[in-house]
Design an enzyme around this catalytic site. Structure first.
Site, mmCIF file in Angstrom:
data_model
loop_
_atom_site.group_PDB
_atom_site.id
_atom_site.type_symbol
_atom_site.label_atom_id
_atom_site.label_comp_id
_atom_site.label_asym_id
_atom_site.label_seq_id
_atom_site.Cartn_x
_atom_site.Cartn_y
_atom_site.Cartn_z
ATOM 1 N N LYS A 1 9.224 8.537 2.022
ATOM 2 C CA LYS A 1 7.912 8.097 2.162
ATOM 3 C C LYS A 1 7.000 8.969 2.460
ATOM 4 C CE LYS A 1 5.284 3.965 3.087
ATOM 5 N NZ LYS A 1 5.330 2.443 3.773
ATOM 6 N N SER B 1 3.973 -1.404 1.149
ATOM 7 C CA SER B 1 3.135 -0.101 0.815
ATOM 8 C C SER B 1 4.156 0.897 0.287
ATOM 9 C CB SER B 1 2.496 0.401 2.087
ATOM 10 O OG SER B 1 3.627 0.453 3.176
ATOM 11 N N SER C 1 6.719 -4.032 4.004
ATOM 12 C CA SER C 1 6.656 -3.078 2.989
ATOM 13 C C SER C 1 8.072 -2.104 2.463
ATOM 14 C CB SER C 1 5.755 -1.761 3.751
ATOM 15 O OG SER C 1 4.326 -2.203 3.605
HETATM 16 N N1 GLN Z 1 1.314 -5.961 3.147
HETATM 17 C C1 GLN Z 1 0.932 -5.651 4.494
HETATM 18 C C2 GLN Z 1 -0.296 -5.033 4.982
HETATM 19 O O1 GLN Z 1 -0.945 -4.754 4.282
HETATM 20 C C3 GLN Z 1 2.208 -4.898 5.067
HETATM 21 C C4 GLN Z 1 2.023 -3.516 4.892
HETATM 22 C C5 GLN Z 1 3.225 -2.622 5.710
HETATM 23 O O2 GLN Z 1 4.207 -3.323 5.809
HETATM 24 N N2 GLN Z 1 3.044 -1.344 5.755
HETATM 25 O O3 GLN Z 1 -0.506 -4.918 6.138
#
Ligand code: GLN
Length: 484
Positions: free
Chosen positions: A76, A151, A175
């Site tokens: 990532k 994400s 995410s």
């Molecule tokens: N969807 C969550 C957010 O928007 C989690 C994102 C994540 O785990 N990086 O913050």
């Protein structure tokens, strides 16, 4: 070759069926010919990959290889990788070449893994759809009109489309698990502190945790063996021995007590998703697990608590991007204030700005007690709720997300509805617990994921359950047609 699991590929390298250079070239060619469709990669590191692969082959022929030496991996783009662009999905870091290596990627390098490139993600990991990336949305390999989740959407799409056998992800509020669920792969969010955060670009430091994304639980266990461990460079890293996460994969499930929170199967959960998750839980029961309905009464508080705490921490973490130190700087600033304002104004996208504003507001003197302090108190209640549940059951099972992947663009103007998509994943991060998502069948043609939540440092137990489930089912073997 690309439909082989990590375990099978490691076996193939070991017995000399193919070399790392051959394997790496195969994946690089797939990325070249297929990634136009998914946009899973922000950067590919072809030259470096082939050099690493060559070295891996030499190590192997000299008898100095470890199990994963020569296996390709995608990282990532939130992990700093020395000498390679590390963008975090943002215009702010589009020009940033990391001057050092994160602990996670260093450990992968040390194990002989070969980096194929850096994967697409929501900007600064803020989002559930991958659409907030400066590099354009990533597309779900199961339906290119749909989101891959986020994400870590690029990592999930790369593994699902077989552009990489394994990938790293990070999970601040879901995410790793939510894109794993939406792309039909396996993803593990470890206990907070199990994997070092050093060199991982910070979003919300008390929640961020890196973990493995792979085809199977066995593969995730093998990668976790490499990623986990104490790191003195991360003060929240835990001094807890790293067990061999593959050792107990085949343990039987007889007598395992699985809690089913009634709040996770209530209104809001899509009916077809519900049916798939219930069927997957039945399979665990067939193998001897005992199901027990439990209650997590704070379940509905995770979204409001998280969406105060995470932006609060983000607003502090992102203050370093000021146009002065590193990253984007606006053209011809008139004075220092103009430099700050325009560098941040032009460098950050809408979702990141929204979070910074919410966070700064929640932390401001007049509102701190009403929002931030209150959210921290709720966080404690959520943690207690899980502690009580784990007095009664060994693990907790439920859906990963209330729906399958939706259409690209469908939620862009509705952040609150998008935040509600995280309802089943956020509380795990707020409590610091580990959780595993495994493919659990399809709902209206799109993948779903069973989420298994464990008590602290129970990663091995979760992977064991995931593995036993995958021995009895073949959802994880299904690949999207155009990437077969
Ligand atoms: N969807 C969550 C957010 O928007 C989690 C994102 C994540 O785990 N990086 O913050």
């Amino acid at each position: 070759m690309h439909n082989k699991t990590l375990a099978e590929l490691a076996q193939g390298l070991e017995s000399g069926d193919f070399s790392s250079v051959e394997l790496t070239t195969h994946y690089l060619n797939r990325i070249k010919s297929l990634d136009d469709k998914t946009n899973a990669f922000i950067t590919t590191t072809e030259e470096q990959a082939l050099a690493q692969a060559k070295q891996a082959d030499q190590l192997r022929s000299a008898g100095n290889a470890s199990q994963l030496t020569g296996i390709p991996i995608a990282h990532k783009d939130i992990f700093c990788t020395e000498g390679v662009k590390t963008s975090c999905g943002s215009k702010m870091l589009d020009n940033f070449i990391a001057p050092y290596e994160s602990t996670v990627t260093q450990k992968c390098n040390d194990a002989g893994l070969v980096m194929l490139g850096k994967t697409n993600m929501d900007e600064f990991a803020m989002g559930s759809t991958n659409e907030s990336s400066f590099y354009g949305a990533c597309h779900n390999p199961w339906d290119l009109e749909k989101i891959p989740g986020g994400s870590s959407g690029g990592s999930a799409a790369a593994v699902a489309a077989r552009l990489a056998p394994i990938a790293t992800g990070t999970d601040t509020g879901g995410s790793i698990r939510q894109p794993a669920s939406m792309c039909n792969i396996t993803g593990l969010k470890p206990t907070y502190g199990r994997v070092s955060r050093w060199g991982m670009i910070a979003f919300a430091s008390s929640l961020d945790q890196a973990g493995p994304m792979a085809q199977t639980a066995e593969d995730a266990a093998m990668l976790l063996n490499t990623m986990a461990g104490l790191d003195l460079k991360d003060s929240t890293s835990m001094d807890q021995p790293v067990e061999d996460y593959t050792a107990g994969l085949n343990n039987g499930l007889e007598g395992l007590k699985i809690g089913l929170p009634k709040e996770y199967f209530a209104e809001g959960l899509n009916d077809s998703v519900k049916a798939a998750i219930e069927a997957s839980i039945k399979e665990l029961e067939k193998q001897g697990a005992i199901l027990k309905e439990i209650s997590l009464s704070t379940a509905n508080l995770s979204v409001p608590a998280y969406y105060v705490i995470a932006p609060a921490e983000a607003s502090a973490n992102l203050s370093r991007f000021d146009g002065v130190r590193y990253g984007y700087r606006c053209e011809d600033p008139e004075n220092l204030e103009d430099l700050y304002k325009r560098s941040r104004g032009e460098g950050f996208g809408d979702e990141v700005k929204r979070r910074i504003m919410i966070g700064a507001y929640a932390l401001s003197a007049g509102y701190y007690d009403a929002y931030y302090k209150k959210a921290q108190q709720v966080r404690r209640l959520i943690k207690n709720d899980f502690a009580n549940a784990f007095n009664e059951v060994d693990v907790i099972a439920g859906p990963t997300a209330p729906t399958t992947a939706f259409k690209l663009g469908e939620m862009t103007n509705d952040p609150v509805t998008m935040y509600l998509e995280d309802i089943f994943t956020l509380s795990v991060n707020l409590a610091g617990l580990p959780a595993l998502t495994v493919p659990a069948g399809f709902a209206d043609g799109m993948p779903t994921g069973l989420q298994l939540i464990g008590n602290y440092f129970q990663e091995a137990k979760l992977l064991n359950i995931g593995h036993k489930y995958q021995l009895a089912t073949d959802w994880h073997k299904k690949t999207p047609e155009q990437f077969a």
